[in-house]
Design a protein around this motif. Structure first.
Motif, PDB file in Angstrom:
ATOM      1  N   MET A   1       0.885  -1.237   0.032  1.00 33.15           N
ATOM      2  CA  MET A   1       0.057   0.111   0.103  1.00 33.15           C
ATOM      3  C   MET A   1       0.890   0.999   0.024  1.00 33.15           C
ATOM      4  SD  MET A   1      -2.784   1.179   2.944  1.00 33.15           S
ATOM      5  CE  MET A   1      -1.601   1.685   4.094  1.00 33.15           C
ATOM      6  N   SER A   2       0.634   2.165  -0.850  1.00 29.69           N
ATOM      7  CA  SER A   2       1.383   3.330  -1.092  1.00 29.69           C
ATOM      8  C   SER A   2       0.919   4.267   0.209  1.00 29.69           C
ATOM      9  CB  SER A   2       0.952   4.185  -2.337  1.00 29.69           C
ATOM     10  OG  SER A   2      -0.066   4.505  -2.257  1.00 29.69           O
ATOM     11  N   GLY A   3       1.970   5.083   0.536  1.00 24.19           N
ATOM     12  CA  GLY A   3       1.527   6.041   1.395  1.00 24.19           C
ATOM     13  C   GLY A   3       0.437   6.996   1.343  1.00 24.19           C
ATOM     14  N   SER A   4      -0.103   7.322  -0.014  1.00 22.84           N
ATOM     15  CA  SER A   4      -1.247   8.191  -0.501  1.00 22.84           C
ATOM     16  C   SER A   4      -2.375   7.720  -0.018  1.00 22.84           C
ATOM     17  CB  SER A   4      -1.045   8.382  -2.026  1.00 22.84           C
ATOM     18  OG  SER A   4      -1.137   7.277  -2.699  1.00 22.84           O
ATOM     19  N   ALA A   5      -2.545   6.171   0.243  1.00 23.54           N
ATOM     20  CA  ALA A   5      -3.599   5.475   0.543  1.00 23.54           C
ATOM     21  C   ALA A   5      -4.083   5.853   2.015  1.00 23.54           C
ATOM     22  CB  ALA A   5      -3.460   4.031   0.197  1.00 23.54           C
ATOM     23  N   GLU A   6      -3.204   6.345   2.850  1.00 22.56           N
ATOM     24  CA  GLU A   6      -3.808   6.726   4.166  1.00 22.56           C
ATOM     25  C   GLU A   6      -4.657   7.958   4.041  1.00 22.56           C
ATOM     26  OE1 GLU A   6       0.053   7.483   6.141  1.00 22.56           O
ATOM     27  OE2 GLU A   6       0.348   5.375   5.853  1.00 22.56           O
ATOM     28  N   ARG A   7      -4.625   8.766   3.040  1.00 19.21           N
ATOM     29  CA  ARG A   7      -5.564   9.828   3.233  1.00 19.21           C
ATOM     30  C   ARG A   7      -6.640   9.494   2.096  1.00 19.21           C
ATOM     31  NH1 ARG A   7      -1.939  15.004   1.812  1.00 19.21           N
ATOM     32  NH2 ARG A   7      -4.017  16.142   2.372  1.00 19.21           N
ATOM     33  N   THR A   8      -7.891   9.701   2.356  1.00 23.26           N
ATOM     34  CA  THR A   8      -8.957   9.049   1.538  1.00 23.26           C
ATOM     35  C   THR A   8      -9.956  10.153   1.081  1.00 23.26           C
ATOM     36  OG1 THR A   8     -10.455   8.721   3.695  1.00 23.26           O
ATOM     37  CG2 THR A   8      -8.874   6.934   3.140  1.00 23.26           C
ATOM     38  N   TRP A   9     -10.478  10.000   0.016  1.00 24.81           N
ATOM     39  CA  TRP A   9     -11.648  10.521  -0.272  1.00 24.81           C
ATOM     40  C   TRP A   9     -13.096   9.506  -0.469  1.00 24.81           C
ATOM     41  CZ3 TRP A   9      -8.912  12.697  -5.320  1.00 24.81           C
ATOM     42  CH2 TRP A   9      -8.175  14.009  -4.905  1.00 24.81           C
ATOM     43  N   PHE A  10     -14.194  10.152   0.469  1.00 27.69           N
ATOM     44  CA  PHE A  10     -15.290   9.202   0.320  1.00 27.69           C
ATOM     45  C   PHE A  10     -14.878   7.781   1.058  1.00 27.69           C
ATOM     46  CE2 PHE A  10     -16.175  12.442  -2.720  1.00 27.69           C
ATOM     47  CZ  PHE A  10     -17.047  13.090  -2.143  1.00 27.69           C
ATOM     48  N   GLY A  11     -13.628   7.744   1.902  1.00 27.26           N
ATOM     49  CA  GLY A  11     -13.378   6.228   2.396  1.00 27.26           C
ATOM     50  C   GLY A  11     -12.739   5.680   1.535  1.00 27.26           C
ATOM     51  N   GLN A  12     -12.244   6.036   0.531  1.00 22.97           N
ATOM     52  CA  GLN A  12     -11.266   5.267  -0.387  1.00 22.97           C
ATOM     53  C   GLN A  12      -9.932   5.914  -0.583  1.00 22.97           C
ATOM     54  OE1 GLN A  12     -11.823   2.231  -1.450  1.00 22.97           O
ATOM     55  NE2 GLN A  12     -13.956   1.954  -1.053  1.00 22.97           N
ATOM     56  N   PRO A  13      -9.054   5.166  -0.969  1.00 22.05           N
ATOM     57  CA  PRO A  13      -7.684   5.897  -1.286  1.00 22.05           C
ATOM     58  C   PRO A  13      -7.686   6.935  -2.465  1.00 22.05           C
ATOM     59  CG  PRO A  13      -7.448   3.542  -1.153  1.00 22.05           C
ATOM     60  CD  PRO A  13      -8.860   4.003  -1.106  1.00 22.05           C
ATOM     61  N   ARG A  14      -6.997   8.155  -2.120  1.00 17.87           N
ATOM     62  CA  ARG A  14      -7.278   9.188  -3.317  1.00 17.87           C
ATOM     63  C   ARG A  14      -6.848   8.614  -4.719  1.00 17.87           C
ATOM     64  NH1 ARG A  14      -5.634  14.937  -0.576  1.00 17.87           N
ATOM     65  NH2 ARG A  14      -7.259  14.988   1.049  1.00 17.87           N
ATOM     66  N   GLY A  15      -5.904   7.706  -4.390  1.00 15.72           N
ATOM     67  CA  GLY A  15      -5.592   7.019  -5.977  1.00 15.72           C
ATOM     68  C   GLY A  15      -6.545   6.537  -6.492  1.00 15.72           C
ATOM     69  N   LEU A  16      -7.482   5.956  -5.949  1.00 16.37           N
ATOM     70  CA  LEU A  16      -8.722   5.203  -6.481  1.00 16.37           C
ATOM     71  C   LEU A  16      -9.456   6.339  -7.478  1.00 16.37           C
ATOM     72  CD1 LEU A  16     -10.268   2.763  -7.235  1.00 16.37           C
ATOM     73  CD2 LEU A  16     -11.761   3.307  -5.117  1.00 16.37           C
ATOM     74  N   ALA A  17      -9.572   7.796  -6.806  1.00 19.81           N
ATOM     75  CA  ALA A  17     -10.451   8.478  -7.499  1.00 19.81           C
ATOM     76  C   ALA A  17      -9.674   8.890  -8.666  1.00 19.81           C
ATOM     77  CB  ALA A  17     -10.492   9.645  -6.770  1.00 19.81           C
ATOM     78  N   ILE A  18      -8.404   8.911  -8.835  1.00 23.99           N
ATOM     79  CA  ILE A  18      -7.445   9.638  -9.924  1.00 23.99           C
ATOM     80  C   ILE A  18      -7.682   8.249 -11.302  1.00 23.99           C
ATOM     81  CG2 ILE A  18      -5.215   9.970 -10.989  1.00 23.99           C
ATOM     82  CD1 ILE A  18      -6.358  11.993  -8.984  1.00 23.99           C
ATOM     83  N   LEU A  19      -7.559   7.171 -10.742  1.00 24.21           N
ATOM     84  CA  LEU A  19      -7.818   5.861 -11.768  1.00 24.21           C
ATOM     85  C   LEU A  19      -9.205   6.026 -12.113  1.00 24.21           C
ATOM     86  CD1 LEU A  19      -5.654   2.975  -9.802  1.00 24.21           C
ATOM     87  CD2 LEU A  19      -5.004   4.657 -11.617  1.00 24.21           C
ATOM     88  N   PHE A  20     -10.110   6.423 -11.357  1.00 22.97           N
ATOM     89  CA  PHE A  20     -11.669   6.432 -11.702  1.00 22.97           C
ATOM     90  C   PHE A  20     -12.110   7.420 -12.700  1.00 22.97           C
ATOM     91  CE2 PHE A  20     -15.632   8.480 -10.934  1.00 22.97           C
ATOM     92  CZ  PHE A  20     -16.511   7.637 -10.600  1.00 22.97           C
ATOM     93  N   LEU A  21     -11.373   8.763 -12.477  1.00 18.32           N
ATOM     94  CA  LEU A  21     -11.416   9.681 -13.462  1.00 18.32           C
ATOM     95  C   LEU A  21     -10.757   9.460 -14.647  1.00 18.32           C
ATOM     96  CD1 LEU A  21     -11.357  12.763 -10.784  1.00 18.32           C
ATOM     97  CD2 LEU A  21     -13.303  11.916 -12.043  1.00 18.32           C
ATOM     98  N   THR A  22      -9.577   9.063 -14.446  1.00 17.40           N
ATOM     99  CA  THR A  22      -8.823   8.831 -16.001  1.00 17.40           C
ATOM    100  C   THR A  22      -9.427   7.658 -16.497  1.00 17.40           C
ATOM    101  OG1 THR A  22      -6.692   9.245 -14.758  1.00 17.40           O
ATOM    102  CG2 THR A  22      -6.468   7.855 -16.707  1.00 17.40           C
ATOM    103  N   GLN A  23     -10.138   6.676 -16.112  1.00 15.56           N
ATOM    104  CA  GLN A  23     -10.712   5.717 -16.959  1.00 15.56           C
ATOM    105  C   GLN A  23     -11.972   6.153 -17.341  1.00 15.56           C
ATOM    106  OE1 GLN A  23      -9.551   1.864 -17.391  1.00 15.56           O
ATOM    107  NE2 GLN A  23     -10.605   2.772 -18.977  1.00 15.56           N
ATOM    108  N   MET A  24     -12.790   7.040 -16.547  1.00 13.27           N
ATOM    109  CA  MET A  24     -14.004   7.532 -17.057  1.00 13.27           C
ATOM    110  C   MET A  24     -13.789   8.613 -18.441  1.00 13.27           C
ATOM    111  SD  MET A  24     -16.061  10.802 -15.292  1.00 13.27           S
ATOM    112  CE  MET A  24     -15.104  12.288 -15.651  1.00 13.27           C
ATOM    113  N   TRP A  25     -12.710   9.187 -18.491  1.00 12.54           N
ATOM    114  CA  TRP A  25     -12.606   9.819 -19.619  1.00 12.54           C
ATOM    115  C   TRP A  25     -12.218   8.812 -20.698  1.00 12.54           C
ATOM    116  CZ3 TRP A  25     -14.656  14.095 -20.830  1.00 12.54           C
ATOM    117  CH2 TRP A  25     -15.036  15.239 -19.938  1.00 12.54           C
ATOM    118  N   GLU A  26     -11.392   7.887 -20.623  1.00 18.18           N
ATOM    119  CA  GLU A  26     -10.888   6.965 -21.503  1.00 18.18           C
ATOM    120  C   GLU A  26     -12.252   6.194 -22.050  1.00 18.18           C
ATOM    121  OE1 GLU A  26      -9.958   3.389 -23.538  1.00 18.18           O
ATOM    122  OE2 GLU A  26     -10.862   3.328 -21.562  1.00 18.18           O
ATOM    123  N   MET A  27     -13.236   5.970 -21.266  1.00 15.68           N
ATOM    124  CA  MET A  27     -14.482   5.495 -21.796  1.00 15.68           C
ATOM    125  C   MET A  27     -15.242   6.332 -22.347  1.00 15.68           C
ATOM    126  SD  MET A  27     -14.850   2.183 -20.859  1.00 15.68           S
ATOM    127  CE  MET A  27     -13.255   2.079 -21.473  1.00 15.68           C
TER     128      MET A  27
END
Length: 425
Positions: free
Chosen positions: A1-27
């Motif tokens: 687990m990366s250190g960034s995962a300790e800080r969350t957005w809506f209870g999930q690691p912030r990195g998930l939001a970045i992957l979420f938004l990147t894939q959103m625009w790819e889709m």
């Protein structure tokens, strides 16, 4: 687990939001182009329906075949981050080139090539955001899947409307802009993503012979799940292949004196994914707390059966109307049932492949899931060639049968998967 995962957005690691938004625009870019593709070939390029369906199937198949090579390249040489950036840039170029008719086939090839690097490298970073015992990890793929479908929801409304009402080239150009936006989000949020793992050697197992046997067993079971997913995709992928043609010809699209554009209906499925996922996650969490949660294979089998029921509904409807136009409300009902089944099978399958990935082969194993999408898309292209010949009722009955066969195979694979050593699952 990366250190960034300790800080969350809506209870999930912030990195998930970045992957979420990147894939959103790819889709957004992928579905924007896919929404127009068959329609564009039959209406603008004047291809016969059989030829357009085959090209659609071949293109989508190649887009999901190249990740096999791209995943290996990412794991061995480029790394996941560099693969995402290079692949996304190539795809953006391909979408912009789609605006020029003389290089139509070249543009499709360029998009498929970039997709090979991008597609397996982005979702394979999700596991790295969590510890192995983190209970959020299992639900992360459904959350991620919502991001995919937000992009899929916007694409027909933006790219489809521009292409259908104002000009095909505007629609394809908008898809390219979406891909570029996704890359910018990924670059700006890289500090929240998991750091590349060290290249240290993996510890040798205590019993090498048993470890090799377990690894072979895992790969054989993943192959079985992949075959079931291929059969399922042969039916499911008609949503972007022959279903738009059926909507255009056989659905009464009038509402309050306005004719609803065909491409708008392509937004119903992703909109339902967005609306239904929180409710399903809540229901699954309660079942898990009560000790009644379905295993991954059984959940996937249930989803395939629900999709079979959706296509059976269209078959019966076609028989009942004897070729007369049907209300668009029936189409909405079809998408409700189809989406429910989709949410049971597709995110679950991606998560299963990611969890069973051997060390340092995350992108390659996730690419194996997309290889099933490749084979299923090719099968969908071949099946789609029967659309005109079989008639609406017969064709939808065939699709229902394919999804039911996939459900049966997944059900048979459940016990072998559940008997795998816990260290493999």
């Amino acid at each position: 687990m990366s250190g960034s995962a300790e800080r969350t957005w809506f209870g999930q690691p912030r990195g998930l939001a970045i992957l979420f938004l990147t894939q959103m625009w790819e889709m957004f870019s992928y579905y924007g182009m896919r929404t127009l593709l068959v329609y564009y070939m039959t209406r603008q390029l004047l291809f016969a329906q059989e030829k357009a369906s085959f090209i659609y199937g071949l293109y989508t198949a190649l887009a999901y075949f190249t990740p096999i090579l791209g995943g290996a390249i990412a794991d061995r040489w480029l790394g996941k981050r560099n693969a995402v950036l290079l692949g996304g840039s190539i795809m953006a170029v391909g979408h912009f080139v789609m605006a020029f008719e003389p290089v139509f086939y070249l543009a499709l090839a360029v998009i498929a090539l970039g997709n090979g690097l991008f597609l397996p490298s982005l979702p394979s970073q999700i596991n790295d955001l969590y510890r192995e015992d983190d209970p959020r990890r299992g639900r992360a793929y459904n959350v991620y899947y919502v991001g995919l479908n937000i992009g899929g929801f916007m694409a027909p409304l933006v790219c489809g409307t521009l292409g259908e009402l104002y000009g095909w080239h505007y629609g394809f150009g908008a898809a390219g802009v979406g891909m570029f936006a996704g890359l910018m989000i990924y670059v700006s949020g890289r500090r929240y993503l998991p750091a590349p793992p060290p290249r240290a050697a993996v510890a040798a197992p205590a019993d090498p012979r048993r470890a090799r046997a377990d690894a072979r067993r895992v790969w054989w079971l993943l192959l079985g799940v992949g075959v079931a997913a291929t059969i399922f995709r042969g039916a499911y992928e008609q949503v972007g292949n022959t279903l738009p043609l059926w909507i255009d010809d056989s659905v009464a699209r009038g509402f309050a004196g306005f004719t609803i554009p065909m491409t708008w209906f392509q937004s119903i499925n992703p909109l339902l994914v967005i609306a239904m996922t929180p409710l399903l996650l809540m229901a699954w969490r309660r079942r898990a707390e009560a000790g009644r949660d379905l295993s991954p294979a059984r959940r996937m089998a249930a989803g395939a059966l629900v999709v079979a029921a959706a296509y059976l509904m269209l078959s019966l409807l076609s028989m009942a109307t004897a070729g007369a136009p049907v209300s668009w409300l029936w189409l909405v009902a079809f998408f409700v049932v189809l989406t429910l089944g989709e949410l049971y099978i597709l995110p679950t399958g991606l998560g299963l492949f990611a969890r069973l990935a051997p060390p340092r082969l995350g992108a390659t194993t996730v690419a194996s899931w997309f290889f099933a999408t490749f084979a299923g898309s090719l099968l969908a292209g071949l099946v789609g060639m029967l659309f005109t010949r079989a008639g609406n009722a017969g064709f939808f009955l065939l699709l229902s049968g394919l999804a039911a066969c996939a459900a049966l195979l997944l059900w048979r694979l459940d016990r072998p998967i559940e008997s795998l050593p816990k260290s493999s699952t």
